[in-house]
Design an enzyme around this catalytic site. Structure first.
Site, short mmCIF file in Angstrom:
data_model
loop_
_atom_site.label_atom_id
_atom_site.label_comp_id
_atom_site.label_asym_id
_atom_site.label_seq_id
_atom_site.Cartn_x
_atom_site.Cartn_y
_atom_site.Cartn_z
N ARG A 87 -33.62 -37.48 -1.13
CA ARG A 87 -34.12 -36.40 -1.97
C ARG A 87 -33.36 -36.30 -3.32
O ARG A 87 -33.50 -35.15 -3.90
CB ARG A 87 -34.28 -35.25 -1.29
CG ARG A 87 -35.37 -35.34 -0.14
CD ARG A 87 -36.52 -35.08 -0.47
NE ARG A 87 -37.49 -35.41 0.58
CZ ARG A 87 -38.45 -34.26 1.22
NH1 ARG A 87 -38.34 -33.06 0.86
NH2 ARG A 87 -39.38 -34.78 2.20
N ARG B 265 -42.67 -31.56 -13.07
CA ARG B 265 -43.63 -31.01 -11.84
C ARG B 265 -44.66 -29.86 -12.53
O ARG B 265 -45.72 -30.19 -12.01
CB ARG B 265 -42.84 -30.48 -10.47
CG ARG B 265 -43.71 -30.48 -9.27
CD ARG B 265 -43.28 -29.94 -8.26
NE ARG B 265 -43.98 -28.72 -7.99
CZ ARG B 265 -44.15 -27.93 -6.91
NH1 ARG B 265 -43.44 -28.60 -5.93
NH2 ARG B 265 -44.68 -26.78 -6.72
N ASP C 166 -44.12 -39.84 -1.47
CA ASP C 166 -44.01 -39.18 -0.30
C ASP C 166 -44.42 -40.07 0.85
O ASP C 166 -45.11 -40.99 0.95
CB ASP C 166 -44.86 -38.13 -0.19
CG ASP C 166 -44.49 -37.27 0.79
OD1 ASP C 166 -43.30 -36.30 0.38
OD2 ASP C 166 -45.01 -37.08 1.91
N TYR D 52 -47.51 -35.91 11.86
CA TYR D 52 -48.21 -35.15 10.75
C TYR D 52 -49.69 -35.32 10.84
O TYR D 52 -50.45 -34.49 10.83
CB TYR D 52 -47.74 -35.57 9.38
CG TYR D 52 -46.34 -35.09 8.99
CD1 TYR D 52 -46.16 -33.73 8.45
CD2 TYR D 52 -45.13 -36.06 9.14
CE1 TYR D 52 -44.94 -33.22 8.23
CE2 TYR D 52 -43.91 -35.48 8.78
CZ TYR D 52 -43.88 -34.12 8.32
OH TYR D 52 -42.56 -33.54 7.95
O1 1CP Z 1 -35.70 -39.08 -1.73
C1 1CP Z 1 -36.31 -39.12 -2.75
O2 1CP Z 1 -35.85 -38.69 -3.84
C2 1CP Z 1 -37.67 -39.66 -2.76
C3 1CP Z 1 -38.67 -39.05 -2.70
C4 1CP Z 1 -39.36 -38.34 -1.52
C5 1CP Z 1 -39.23 -39.04 -0.16
C6 1CP Z 1 -38.29 -40.24 0.18
C7 1CP Z 1 -40.09 -37.35 -1.16
C8 1CP Z 1 -40.41 -36.37 -2.29
N1 1CP Z 1 -40.32 -37.14 0.07
C9 1CP Z 1 -39.73 -38.08 0.89
C10 1CP Z 1 -40.08 -38.47 2.30
C11 1CP Z 1 -40.67 -37.56 3.25
N2 1CP Z 1 -41.81 -36.45 2.86
C12 1CP Z 1 -40.03 -37.27 4.55
C13 1CP Z 1 -39.12 -38.07 5.07
C14 1CP Z 1 -37.73 -37.79 4.63
C15 1CP Z 1 -37.20 -36.38 5.18
O3 1CP Z 1 -37.13 -36.09 6.37
O4 1CP Z 1 -36.76 -35.68 4.37
C16 1CP Z 1 -40.84 -36.21 5.11
C17 1CP Z 1 -40.81 -35.72 6.62
C18 1CP Z 1 -41.93 -35.70 4.07
C19 1CP Z 1 -42.98 -34.82 4.27
C20 1CP Z 1 -42.64 -33.89 3.21
N3 1CP Z 1 -43.12 -33.85 1.97
C21 1CP Z 1 -42.23 -32.56 3.48
C22 1CP Z 1 -41.83 -31.79 4.45
C23 1CP Z 1 -42.95 -31.01 5.29
C24 1CP Z 1 -42.53 -30.39 6.66
O5 1CP Z 1 -41.83 -29.44 6.76
O6 1CP Z 1 -42.59 -31.14 7.74
C25 1CP Z 1 -42.45 -31.96 2.07
C26 1CP Z 1 -41.97 -30.68 1.90
C27 1CP Z 1 -42.95 -32.81 1.37
C28 1CP Z 1 -42.99 -32.66 -0.25
C29 1CP Z 1 -41.96 -33.08 -1.09
N4 1CP Z 1 -41.78 -34.70 -0.83
C30 1CP Z 1 -40.80 -35.00 -2.06
C31 1CP Z 1 -40.49 -33.59 -2.68
C32 1CP Z 1 -39.57 -33.90 -3.91
C33 1CP Z 1 -41.11 -32.97 -2.07
C34 1CP Z 1 -41.26 -31.46 -2.33
C35 1CP Z 1 -42.54 -31.09 -3.26
C36 1CP Z 1 -42.45 -30.24 -4.51
O7 1CP Z 1 -42.44 -28.88 -4.03
O8 1CP Z 1 -42.14 -30.31 -5.34
#
Ligand code: 1CP
Length: 356
Positions: free
Chosen positions: A29, A42, A79, A156
């Protein structure tokens, strides 16, 4: 895509367990809400999914952390939920609520209807993102492509949203294991094809996030998570175009399975912070490289504490090749970017080999 070696190839060398001048570091992240420039892009995009689906914007945010910190790898901004979205589940992100699906998996008919998406059609925006980023990087550092693990995506898809325990998919595994396997199989084939397409578009390493592997008891972990990771590794290895692309598996909360995960055919394993790298290394031997594993909460501490903990993590891995420094999970939105700088610089400072 051309196979020109990146200017900074520490990350790829460490994955192959070759000697490096300094331990490579990137942060899960690393492009995200803790960076003010990310929040600005964003806001311009309007919402998170538009950011993911617009290659130029995805490229912009991928590069943001690289412009600030001396990171040794870039990761595609996207994502894990793009695949279920492409399968027709209707992904949306509501402010402060996380991801949600309009049409979650509820019946066997829902599972039977699922088809493997064509990466260059339904997921074309991701492949265009990879091509745009790879071009913009111009060899500065290697680019990591990624996907969610079949198990984590099933969590999910069946729940329809985030959850603490993903009780619905766990009930499916106990009550209708054959149906669960049918779901996991179509996801695994989709993930393998998606990762291969990212490699063809220019990703130089591939990572699979099994964020919820640790929810499963040991026998079920092997049956419903690890087995499909192995299937993905096998599919990628049997394709001459992806055979040599390093593959990283990260099963969070599943440290008790490191030995068997190391036998799945991956190149490296991500490690969370609940085990020492010393122990992880002892258990996997020379089979795979290791990526990790500083507790993300250390970034809330003072620079002195961060530096000391970076040093402790490097010492825990010890001498020898095959370490990629990372956190044990993603950097959280409340972190001061200056503390990330302290971490990245400390990794290079304390791992510098004067005679390399
Ligand atoms: O790592 C990076 O910089 C690349 C971008 C990236 C990656 C690898 C994002 C951007 N998401 C992910 C993978 C991801 N997405 C995972 C696996 C990694 C981990 O465990 O962190 C998971 C479980 C998700 C699902 C997801 N997407 C969640 C979690 C939901 C939950 O509570 O179970 C969330 C909040 C997101 C949105 C998201 N994805 C990425 C970002 C920066 C965000 C936040 C969105 C925002 O508000 O800007």
């Amino acid at each position: 895509m051309s196979q020109i070696a990146p200017l900074n190839d520490r990350f790829l060398r460490a994955l192959k367990r070759e000697p490096v001048d300094k331990t490579p570091v990137w942060i899960m992240r690393q492009a995200g809400r803790y960076l003010p420039e990310y929040r600005a892009t964003r806001a311009r995009a309007g919402d998170f999914l538009t950011l993911c689906k617009t290659p130029e914007l995805a490229c912009e945010v991928t590069l943001q952390p690289l412009d600030r910190f001396a990171l040794d790898a870039a990761i595609l901004f996207s994502d894990i939920l793009t695949i279920p979205d492409a399968m027709g589940l209707g992904l949306h992100f509501s402010e402060g609520e996380g991801p949600q699906f309009a049409r979650p998996i509820r019946t066997s008919a829902d599972i039977n209807r699922l088809a493997v998406p064509d990466p260059e059609v339904e997921l074309r925006y991701v492949m265009d993102g990879v091509r745009t980023i790879r071009h913009a990087l111009a060899g500065r550092v290697p680019l990591i492509g990624f996907a969610g693990s079949p198990w984590t995506l099933a969590c999910y898809m069946v729940e329809g949203r985030g959850s603490r325990d993903f009780a619905r998919v766990k009930a499916l595994c106990w009550n209708e294991p054959e149906l669960a396997h049918r779901l996991l199989d179509v996801i695994a084939r989709s993930v393998a094809i998606y990762l291969a397409a990212q490699a063809a578009a220019g990703a130089q390493a591939l990572m699979v996030f099994d964020t919820w592997g640790g929810l499963l008891p040991p026998m079920q972990f092997h049956e419903f998570s690890q087995r499909y990771l192995g299937q993905i590794a096998l599919l990628l290895q049997s394709d001459p175009n992806t055979r040599d692309v390093p593959l990283i598996f990260f099963s969070k909360g599943a440290n008790s399975h490191l030995e068997t995960l190391a036998d799945t055919g991956c190149t490296a394993l991500g490690v969370d912070w609940t085990i020492s790298l010393e122990e992880a290394r002892r258990r996997v031997g020379h089979r795979v490289a290791l990526q990790g594993n500083l507790d993300p909460a250390v970034l809330k501490a003072s620079p002195d504490v961060i530096r000391a903990q970076v040093q402790a993590t490097l010492r825990s891995f010890g001498n020898g090749p095959g370490h990629i420094f990372n956190l044990g999970h993603g950097v959280t939105p409340d972190i001061d970017p200056e503390n990330v700088r302290v971490l990245v610089d400390a990794v290079h400072e304390f791992s510098g080999h004067p005679y390399a």
